[in-house]
Design an enzyme around this catalytic site. Structure first.
Site, short mmCIF file in Angstrom:
data_model
loop_
_atom_site.label_atom_id
_atom_site.label_comp_id
_atom_site.label_asym_id
_atom_site.label_seq_id
_atom_site.Cartn_x
_atom_site.Cartn_y
_atom_site.Cartn_z
N THR A 133 0.82 -1.22 0.00
CA THR A 133 0.00 0.00 0.00
C THR A 133 0.86 1.27 0.00
OG1 THR A 133 -1.53 1.26 1.39
CG2 THR A 133 -0.10 -0.26 2.53
N ASP A 134 0.28 2.36 -0.47
CA ASP A 134 0.98 3.65 -0.41
C ASP A 134 1.03 4.18 1.03
OD1 ASP A 134 -1.71 4.33 -0.13
OD2 ASP A 134 -1.73 5.81 -1.74
N GLU A 135 0.23 3.57 1.94
CA GLU A 135 0.19 4.08 3.32
C GLU A 135 1.52 3.87 4.05
OE1 GLU A 135 -3.35 3.16 5.50
OE2 GLU A 135 -4.61 3.38 3.74
N TYR A 158 -2.19 -0.73 10.88
CA TYR A 158 -2.26 -1.40 9.56
C TYR A 158 -1.03 -1.07 8.72
CZ TYR A 158 -3.36 -1.83 4.58
OH TYR A 158 -3.29 -2.11 3.23
N LYS A 162 2.09 -3.44 7.25
CA LYS A 162 2.41 -3.60 5.82
C LYS A 162 3.86 -3.16 5.55
CE LYS A 162 0.01 -4.71 2.83
NZ LYS A 162 -0.36 -6.04 2.27
P1 NAD Z 1 -9.57 -7.67 1.66
O1 NAD Z 1 -9.62 -7.42 3.11
O2 NAD Z 1 -10.77 -7.42 0.83
O3 NAD Z 1 -9.17 -9.20 1.41
C1 NAD Z 1 -8.16 -9.85 2.13
C2 NAD Z 1 -8.25 -11.34 1.85
O4 NAD Z 1 -7.19 -12.00 2.57
C3 NAD Z 1 -9.56 -11.98 2.32
O5 NAD Z 1 -10.07 -12.84 1.32
C4 NAD Z 1 -9.16 -12.75 3.55
O6 NAD Z 1 -9.97 -13.91 3.80
C5 NAD Z 1 -7.72 -13.13 3.23
N1 NAD Z 1 -6.91 -13.39 4.44
C6 NAD Z 1 -6.80 -12.60 5.53
N2 NAD Z 1 -6.00 -13.18 6.44
C7 NAD Z 1 -5.57 -14.35 5.90
C8 NAD Z 1 -4.70 -15.38 6.34
N3 NAD Z 1 -4.13 -15.34 7.55
N4 NAD Z 1 -4.48 -16.43 5.53
C9 NAD Z 1 -5.07 -16.49 4.30
N5 NAD Z 1 -5.91 -15.56 3.84
C10 NAD Z 1 -6.16 -14.49 4.62
O7 NAD Z 1 -8.32 -6.87 1.14
P2 NAD Z 1 -8.10 -6.12 -0.26
O8 NAD Z 1 -8.66 -4.76 -0.18
O9 NAD Z 1 -8.49 -7.02 -1.36
O10 NAD Z 1 -6.50 -5.97 -0.24
C11 NAD Z 1 -5.67 -6.98 -0.79
C12 NAD Z 1 -4.22 -6.58 -0.59
O11 NAD Z 1 -3.95 -5.35 -1.22
C13 NAD Z 1 -3.84 -6.38 0.89
O12 NAD Z 1 -2.53 -6.90 1.07
C14 NAD Z 1 -3.86 -4.88 1.09
O13 NAD Z 1 -2.96 -4.50 2.08
C15 NAD Z 1 -3.42 -4.42 -0.29
N6 NAD Z 1 -3.90 -3.08 -0.68
C16 NAD Z 1 -5.25 -2.79 -0.61
C17 NAD Z 1 -5.70 -1.54 -1.06
C18 NAD Z 1 -7.16 -1.17 -1.03
O14 NAD Z 1 -7.50 -0.02 -1.30
N7 NAD Z 1 -8.08 -2.09 -0.73
C19 NAD Z 1 -4.78 -0.60 -1.54
C20 NAD Z 1 -3.43 -0.93 -1.59
C21 NAD Z 1 -3.00 -2.18 -1.16
O1 TDX Z 2 -17.14 5.66 7.11
C1 TDX Z 2 -16.08 6.20 6.72
N1 TDX Z 2 -15.99 7.56 6.67
C2 TDX Z 2 -14.86 8.22 6.27
O2 TDX Z 2 -14.82 9.46 6.25
C3 TDX Z 2 -14.92 5.42 6.33
C4 TDX Z 2 -14.97 3.93 6.38
C5 TDX Z 2 -13.79 6.11 5.92
N2 TDX Z 2 -13.75 7.46 5.91
C6 TDX Z 2 -12.52 8.15 5.44
C7 TDX Z 2 -11.22 7.68 6.02
C8 TDX Z 2 -10.24 7.84 4.87
O3 TDX Z 2 -9.73 9.16 4.83
O4 TDX Z 2 -12.45 7.85 4.04
C9 TDX Z 2 -11.09 7.61 3.62
C10 TDX Z 2 -10.99 6.22 3.06
O5 TDX Z 2 -11.14 5.32 4.15
P1 TDX Z 2 -11.05 3.73 3.95
O6 TDX Z 2 -12.01 3.34 2.88
O7 TDX Z 2 -11.16 3.09 5.28
O8 TDX Z 2 -9.59 3.56 3.31
P2 TDX Z 2 -8.12 4.00 3.84
O9 TDX Z 2 -8.09 4.14 5.30
O10 TDX Z 2 -7.71 5.21 3.03
O11 TDX Z 2 -7.26 2.70 3.40
C11 TDX Z 2 -7.52 2.05 2.12
O12 TDX Z 2 -6.57 2.40 1.16
C12 TDX Z 2 -5.25 1.92 1.33
C13 TDX Z 2 -7.54 0.52 2.30
O13 TDX Z 2 -8.48 0.16 3.31
C14 TDX Z 2 -6.18 -0.01 2.63
O14 TDX Z 2 -6.20 -1.45 2.67
C15 TDX Z 2 -5.23 0.42 1.56
O15 TDX Z 2 -3.93 -0.01 1.85
#
Ligand code: NAD
Ligand code: TDX
Length: 348
Positions: A133-135, A158, A162
């Site tokens: 992630t960019d975080e 989180y 990561k």
């Molecule tokens: P998600 O939470 O939707 O899915 C995570 C998946 O991992 C689920 O299917 C869960 O069952 C599985 N999992 C969790 N713990 C596990 C374990 N111990 N063993 C096996 N499986 C397990 O997440 P996502 O949003 O699809 O993110 C996927 C990846 O991308 C993550 O590594 C996250 O950090 C990264 N990422 C997400 C975002 C975003 O905006 N969602 C952005 C940048 C990076």
């Molecule tokens: O109810 C809400 N109200 C609100 O204002 C929620 C759930 C979030 N927010 C804000 C918090 C953040 O500034 O919106 C923004 C986005 O929040 P999230 O959807 O929780 O995402 P964020 O915290 O930015 O992280 C996401 O992007 C990077 C993913 O969850 C991470 O897995 C990824 O790495």
């Protein structure tokens, strides 16, 4: 290729698995524990393919991971399994450390042993991609972008888990020569996102006539990337990326949270008019503790080196996403049933 995907039942993983099966000739083994965030309902479109297999396994189980590597014999590992929600990491960090740090360590250790026993072209072409992630770079002020060399400065449980896993992945490359790569991506949105993240929360709360919670002032900025654009980038990286490299992936779609919420409300006003403006449901609530102000990605390296650019604009992507949620309310009900009631998380 034989691709082992971890976390393939999650949001991004399921987009990736559907893309591999529907748009390539590769074979996939999806390894997923099926936590609250993992749902096989997201894979119904590919479950009958002869090129798709599933194993319900925890990545922290070294014996099972060893067995799976040796039975499936992957050419590529794409590691997406993680605890992914910042608010949940504020409420309880233990699972984040277990899965994101220890789980990644186990995948790397077992991959090292598996890869060392490969020979010739198979050993040379093996790749381990860690999806991050960019975080990990911390937060930005009003200006500037994250580049691949930006120093790490994670600030939530989180993002620090990561960042730890990214460091492990780099160490296994430098110390053992394991051909690893890392991608750091901005906020994804699109179909099949678990309704705990901003965009699906806003859509569902709006439709339910409930308050739409905006943290703080709503001025925090995220860079939004449509999930299929991310999946396409990940495939480019495993096909053409260089071992030891990091690639930043972003959507060139910086928006304040309040702008995102307004655009969802305005689209719903058109698609599901109810006589009053959905914007009236917006409620500014206590801010997230340690809320990072702004993320923005400079994705010029992956554009230049791997010819990847996002195809979806925010305007088209958000409409497709909202329409998908309107057409798939049963999916939302199935994945949240006895699992999550959309209540506020992460207030510490
Ligand atoms: P998600 O939470 O939707 O899915 C995570 C998946 O991992 C689920 O299917 C869960 O069952 C599985 N999992 C969790 N713990 C596990 C374990 N111990 N063993 C096996 N499986 C397990 O997440 P996502 O949003 O699809 O993110 C996927 C990846 O991308 C993550 O590594 C996250 O950090 C990264 N990422 C997400 C975002 C975003 O905006 N969602 C952005 C940048 C990076
Ligand atoms: O109810 C809400 N109200 C609100 O204002 C929620 C759930 C979030 N927010 C804000 C918090 C953040 O500034 O919106 C923004 C986005 O929040 P999230 O959807 O929780 O995402 P964020 O915290 O930015 O992280 C996401 O992007 C990077 C993913 O969850 C991470 O897995 C990824 O790495």
């Amino acid at each position: 290729m034989k691709i082992l995907v971890t976390g393939g039942a999650g949001f991004i993983g399921s987009s990736l698995v559907r893309m591999i099966i529907n748009e390539t000739d590769h074979e996939v083994l999806n390894v997923d524990k099926l936590t609250y965030a993992g749902h096989l309902e997201s894979l119904e479109a590919v479950v009958n393919s002869a090129r798709y297999q599933f194993e319900q396994v925890d990545i922290c189980d070294a014996e099972e991971i060893n067995r799976i590597y040796n039975e499936f014999k992957p050419d590529v590992i794409m590691h997406l399994a993680a605890e992914s929600h910042v608010d949940r990491s504020i409420d309880g960090s233990a699972e984040f450390i277990k899965t994101n740090v220890n789980g990644t360590h186990i995948l790397l250790e077992e991959a090292k042993q598996y890869w060392q026993e490969l020979e010739g072209e198979r050993r040379k072409n093996f790749r381990f991609l860690h999806v991050s992630t960019d975080e990990v770079y911390g937060e930005l002020g009003e200006t500037g972008f994250f580049i691949e060399e930006t120093p790490y400065d994670p600030r939530s449980p989180y993002s620090s888990s990561k960042a730890s896993s990214d460091h492990l992945v780099r160490a296994w490359h430098h110390t053992y020569g394991l051909p690893t790569m890392i991608t750091n991506c901005s906020n994804n949105y699109g179909p099949y996102q678990f309704p705990e993240k901003l965009i699906p929360v806003v859509i569902l709360k709006a439709l339910q006539g409930k308050d739409i919670p905006v943290y703080g002032t709503g001025e925090n900025v995220r860079d939004w990337l449509y999930v299929d654009d991310h999946a396409r980038a990940l495939l480019k990286v495993v096909e053409k990326g260089k071992p030891g490299e990091t690639y930043n992936i972003g959507g060139h779609n910086e928006k304040q949270n309040i702008e995102v919420v307004h655009s969802i409300c305005d689209t719903l006003n058109q698609l599901v008019p109810k006589g009053v403006d959905y914007r009236d449901q917006i409620s500014f609530v206590t801010d997230r503790p340690g809320h990072d102000f702004r993320y923005a990605i400079d994705a010029s390296k992956i554009k230049k080196e791997l010819s990847w650019t996002p195809e979806e604009t925010f305007e088209t992507g958000i409409k497709r996403t909202i329409q998908w949620y309107l057409d798939n309310i049963e999916w939302c009900e199935a994945v949240t049933e006895n699992n999550y009631d959309l209540k506020r998380l992460g207030t510490a």
